[in-house]
Motif scaffolding. Sequence first.
Motif, PDB file in Angstrom:
ATOM      1  N   ILE A 278       1.029  -1.296  -0.026  1.00  0.00           N
ATOM      2  CA  ILE A 278       0.103  -0.114   0.000  1.00  0.00           C
ATOM      3  C   ILE A 278       0.747   1.082   0.049  1.00  0.00           C
ATOM      4  O   ILE A 278       0.557   2.125  -0.626  1.00  0.00           O
ATOM      5  CB  ILE A 278      -0.937  -0.109   1.178  1.00  0.00           C
ATOM      6  N   THR A 279       1.957   1.275   0.417  1.00  0.00           N
ATOM      7  CA  THR A 279       2.770   2.365   0.485  1.00  0.00           C
ATOM      8  C   THR A 279       3.380   2.870  -0.653  1.00  0.00           C
ATOM      9  O   THR A 279       3.754   3.967  -0.865  1.00  0.00           O
ATOM     10  CB  THR A 279       4.182   2.030   1.462  1.00  0.00           C
ATOM     11  N   TYR A 280       3.144   1.602  -1.673  1.00  0.00           N
ATOM     12  CA  TYR A 280       3.664   2.153  -3.063  1.00  0.00           C
ATOM     13  C   TYR A 280       2.216   2.449  -3.960  1.00  0.00           C
ATOM     14  O   TYR A 280       2.277   1.969  -5.135  1.00  0.00           O
ATOM     15  CB  TYR A 280       4.461   0.933  -3.917  1.00  0.00           C
ATOM     16  N   TRP A 281       1.316   3.138  -3.048  1.00  0.00           N
ATOM     17  CA  TRP A 281       0.067   3.199  -3.887  1.00  0.00           C
ATOM     18  C   TRP A 281       0.093   3.828  -5.335  1.00  0.00           C
ATOM     19  O   TRP A 281      -0.361   3.669  -6.179  1.00  0.00           O
ATOM     20  CB  TRP A 281      -1.063   3.643  -3.073  1.00  0.00           C
ATOM     21  N   LYS A 282       1.176   4.903  -5.311  1.00  0.00           N
ATOM     22  CA  LYS A 282       1.373   5.655  -6.788  1.00  0.00           C
ATOM     23  C   LYS A 282       1.707   4.732  -7.777  1.00  0.00           C
ATOM     24  O   LYS A 282       0.764   4.757  -8.910  1.00  0.00           O
ATOM     25  CB  LYS A 282       2.213   6.830  -6.363  1.00  0.00           C
ATOM     26  N   GLU A 283       2.512   4.021  -7.594  1.00  0.00           N
ATOM     27  CA  GLU A 283       3.102   3.151  -8.359  1.00  0.00           C
ATOM     28  C   GLU A 283       1.907   2.034  -8.806  1.00  0.00           C
ATOM     29  O   GLU A 283       1.831   1.496  -9.986  1.00  0.00           O
ATOM     30  CB  GLU A 283       4.366   2.382  -8.056  1.00  0.00           C
ATOM     31  N   LEU A 284       1.374   1.557  -7.760  1.00  0.00           N
ATOM     32  CA  LEU A 284       0.417   0.572  -8.030  1.00  0.00           C
ATOM     33  C   LEU A 284      -0.919   1.227  -8.818  1.00  0.00           C
ATOM     34  O   LEU A 284      -1.163   0.439  -9.850  1.00  0.00           O
ATOM     35  CB  LEU A 284      -0.198   0.309  -6.663  1.00  0.00           C
ATOM     36  N   ILE A 285      -1.266   2.155  -8.537  1.00  0.00           N
ATOM     37  CA  ILE A 285      -2.270   2.908  -9.310  1.00  0.00           C
ATOM     38  C   ILE A 285      -1.961   3.132 -10.846  1.00  0.00           C
ATOM     39  O   ILE A 285      -2.641   2.788 -11.689  1.00  0.00           O
ATOM     40  CB  ILE A 285      -2.755   4.227  -8.700  1.00  0.00           C
ATOM     41  N   LEU A 286      -0.713   3.593 -11.049  1.00  0.00           N
ATOM     42  CA  LEU A 286       0.120   3.699 -12.375  1.00  0.00           C
ATOM     43  C   LEU A 286      -0.173   2.628 -13.117  1.00  0.00           C
ATOM     44  O   LEU A 286      -0.409   2.462 -14.379  1.00  0.00           O
ATOM     45  CB  LEU A 286       1.300   4.415 -12.249  1.00  0.00           C
ATOM     46  N   SER A 287       0.318   1.367 -12.417  1.00  0.00           N
ATOM     47  CA  SER A 287       0.397  -0.035 -13.105  1.00  0.00           C
ATOM     48  C   SER A 287      -1.256  -0.446 -13.659  1.00  0.00           C
ATOM     49  O   SER A 287      -1.288  -0.776 -14.633  1.00  0.00           O
ATOM     50  CB  SER A 287       0.900  -1.036 -11.958  1.00  0.00           C
ATOM     51  N   ILE A 288      -1.873  -0.113 -12.442  1.00  0.00           N
ATOM     52  CA  ILE A 288      -3.542  -0.618 -13.072  1.00  0.00           C
ATOM     53  C   ILE A 288      -3.924   0.216 -14.025  1.00  0.00           C
ATOM     54  O   ILE A 288      -4.490  -0.296 -15.062  1.00  0.00           O
ATOM     55  CB  ILE A 288      -4.509  -0.394 -11.770  1.00  0.00           C
ATOM     56  N   ALA A 289      -3.501   1.464 -14.055  1.00  0.00           N
ATOM     57  CA  ALA A 289      -4.137   2.510 -14.923  1.00  0.00           C
ATOM     58  C   ALA A 289      -3.669   1.993 -16.515  1.00  0.00           C
ATOM     59  O   ALA A 289      -4.224   2.248 -17.603  1.00  0.00           O
ATOM     60  CB  ALA A 289      -3.768   3.780 -14.898  1.00  0.00           C
ATOM     61  N   GLU A 290      -2.419   1.756 -16.570  1.00  0.00           N
ATOM     62  CA  GLU A 290      -1.831   1.386 -17.667  1.00  0.00           C
ATOM     63  C   GLU A 290      -2.196  -0.069 -18.385  1.00  0.00           C
ATOM     64  O   GLU A 290      -2.414  -0.081 -19.386  1.00  0.00           O
ATOM     65  CB  GLU A 290      -0.048   0.767 -17.547  1.00  0.00           C
ATOM     66  N   SER A 291      -2.532  -0.784 -17.507  1.00  0.00           N
ATOM     67  CA  SER A 291      -3.097  -2.176 -17.948  1.00  0.00           C
ATOM     68  C   SER A 291      -4.528  -2.118 -18.330  1.00  0.00           C
ATOM     69  O   SER A 291      -5.236  -3.005 -18.672  1.00  0.00           O
ATOM     70  CB  SER A 291      -2.831  -3.274 -17.091  1.00  0.00           C
ATOM     71  N   PHE A 292      -5.190  -1.200 -17.799  1.00  0.00           N
ATOM     72  CA  PHE A 292      -6.707  -1.017 -17.948  1.00  0.00           C
ATOM     73  C   PHE A 292      -6.870  -0.579 -19.586  1.00  0.00           C
ATOM     74  O   PHE A 292      -6.578   0.421 -19.940  1.00  0.00           O
ATOM     75  CB  PHE A 292      -7.353  -0.027 -16.986  1.00  0.00           C
ATOM     76  N   PRO A 293      -7.948  -1.308 -20.144  1.00  0.00           N
ATOM     77  CA  PRO A 293      -8.202  -0.978 -21.417  1.00  0.00           C
ATOM     78  C   PRO A 293      -9.233   0.122 -21.482  1.00  0.00           C
ATOM     79  O   PRO A 293     -10.265   0.060 -21.960  1.00  0.00           O
ATOM     80  CB  PRO A 293      -8.963  -2.112 -21.862  1.00  0.00           C
ATOM     81  N   PHE A 294      -8.711   1.357 -21.471  1.00  0.00           N
ATOM     82  CA  PHE A 294      -9.715   2.599 -21.519  1.00  0.00           C
ATOM     83  C   PHE A 294     -10.579   2.726 -22.808  1.00  0.00           C
ATOM     84  O   PHE A 294     -11.659   3.229 -22.733  1.00  0.00           O
ATOM     85  CB  PHE A 294      -8.731   3.785 -21.117  1.00  0.00           C
ATOM     86  N   MET A 295      -9.721   2.587 -23.748  1.00  0.00           N
ATOM     87  CA  MET A 295     -10.256   2.706 -25.378  1.00  0.00           C
ATOM     88  C   MET A 295     -11.518   1.855 -25.242  1.00  0.00           C
ATOM     89  O   MET A 295     -12.658   2.291 -25.763  1.00  0.00           O
ATOM     90  CB  MET A 295      -9.310   2.368 -26.365  1.00  0.00           C
ATOM     91  N   GLU A 296     -11.316   0.660 -24.998  1.00  0.00           N
ATOM     92  CA  GLU A 296     -12.587  -0.278 -25.136  1.00  0.00           C
ATOM     93  C   GLU A 296     -13.704  -0.009 -24.073  1.00  0.00           C
ATOM     94  O   GLU A 296     -14.915   0.001 -24.488  1.00  0.00           O
ATOM     95  CB  GLU A 296     -12.042  -1.695 -24.811  1.00  0.00           C
ATOM     96  N   PHE A 297     -13.325   0.560 -23.039  1.00  0.00           N
ATOM     97  CA  PHE A 297     -14.274   0.871 -21.897  1.00  0.00           C
ATOM     98  C   PHE A 297     -15.063   2.154 -22.572  1.00  0.00           C
ATOM     99  O   PHE A 297     -16.193   2.247 -22.494  1.00  0.00           O
ATOM    100  CB  PHE A 297     -13.612   1.450 -20.762  1.00  0.00           C
ATOM    101  N   GLY A 298     -14.509   2.988 -23.037  1.00  0.00           N
ATOM    102  CA  GLY A 298     -14.907   4.319 -23.913  1.00  0.00           C
ATOM    103  C   GLY A 298     -15.848   4.040 -24.915  1.00  0.00           C
ATOM    104  O   GLY A 298     -17.163   4.426 -25.110  1.00  0.00           O
ATOM    105  N   ILE A 299     -15.538   2.850 -25.718  1.00  0.00           N
ATOM    106  CA  ILE A 299     -16.424   2.461 -26.689  1.00  0.00           C
ATOM    107  C   ILE A 299     -17.528   1.856 -26.461  1.00  0.00           C
ATOM    108  O   ILE A 299     -18.685   2.090 -26.751  1.00  0.00           O
ATOM    109  CB  ILE A 299     -15.571   1.598 -27.781  1.00  0.00           C
ATOM    110  N   THR A 300     -17.544   1.126 -25.203  1.00  0.00           N
ATOM    111  CA  THR A 300     -18.616   0.396 -24.616  1.00  0.00           C
ATOM    112  C   THR A 300     -19.594   1.382 -24.066  1.00  0.00           C
ATOM    113  O   THR A 300     -20.878   1.339 -24.213  1.00  0.00           O
ATOM    114  CB  THR A 300     -18.337  -0.612 -23.453  1.00  0.00           C
TER     115      THR A 300
END
Lengths: 123, 193
Positions: free
Chosen positions: A76-98
């Motif tokens: 949890i102490t590395y929350w910034k890196e964790l959030i960035l990693s999740i954001a990078e792997s999340f398919p935003f474009m597909e989500f937007g299209i949906t």
Amino acid sequence: MIKDYNQILPGLEQDIIKKINKLENNRLFVKRITYSSVSLVSLFGIVQYITYIFKAISVSGAFEYVSLPFYDISLITYWKELILSIAESFPFMEFGITLFIAGLFIWSIKNLQVNLTMNKLNI
Amino acid sequence: MKSLTDVQLISSYLEGNREAFNGLINRYSQSLYKFTYYLVNNKEEAHDIVQESFIKVWKNIKKFDQTKSFKTWIFTITERTAIDFLRKRKNISFSSMDNDESENNFAQSVPDKEPMQDEIFERNENIELVNEVLNMIPIDLKVIMILRHGEEMTFEEIAKVVDKPVNTVKSQYRRTLFTLKEHINSRMHRNSQ
């Protein structure tokens, strides 16, 4: 002069009303078919894209990043890196299209409902 | 329906009441038919033109500016539909009266006198004669005469329908009326001899 003119062709009003009703019914029918098709296609698209999003998330490893803190709370102490990693792997474009397809589906269903509640179709 | 104004009927139709458009048809079909009949001199063609005009109105009803007069709008559409129809039939007469500068020699050749009494249009015994003479005048002048005497429109309303300045309409009206009266008087004189 023209005030006294009385040679009006009978059935004029009825002919105009019939013709316009026919055109109006055709227009309503075309709209109904279009909205029905758009809603069916968009519904199919939503299902496809949601399946695709889940697949994309599992392939990208986003689920693993999310579950990491449950295994080791100190991460949890590395929350910034964790959030960035999740954001990078999340398919935003597909989500937007949906979301766009879902909007299209709601719009077509709403118009179809308005179309169906209008005066009865007489074809 | 009869108590509603044109704008109220249009608003009602646009809100989904299909019967409201029938109210407009009921209100204007007869007068448009008379107007068109006088332009084309054929019952079936007048019927078709009025029907086509109402279809154009129906297709463009959303574009209608509700601050303006529906009556002048529908007459403008009908007049243009009738003129297009006559052009297709190729027996329209206003072009032969217009010179290269699109000025009408028929109207200009007649002296512009004081406003005249138009009692010739009110007397029943003149109907046939007036109709006969009306068919001799160019279509644009005929439109003005029919709108003035058939529909009892004001010069301002006629100017909007034919898309000309009010003063031009007034002047053309006076000159045409004078000419018609001259023609009618000479014919009546000839008939009485």
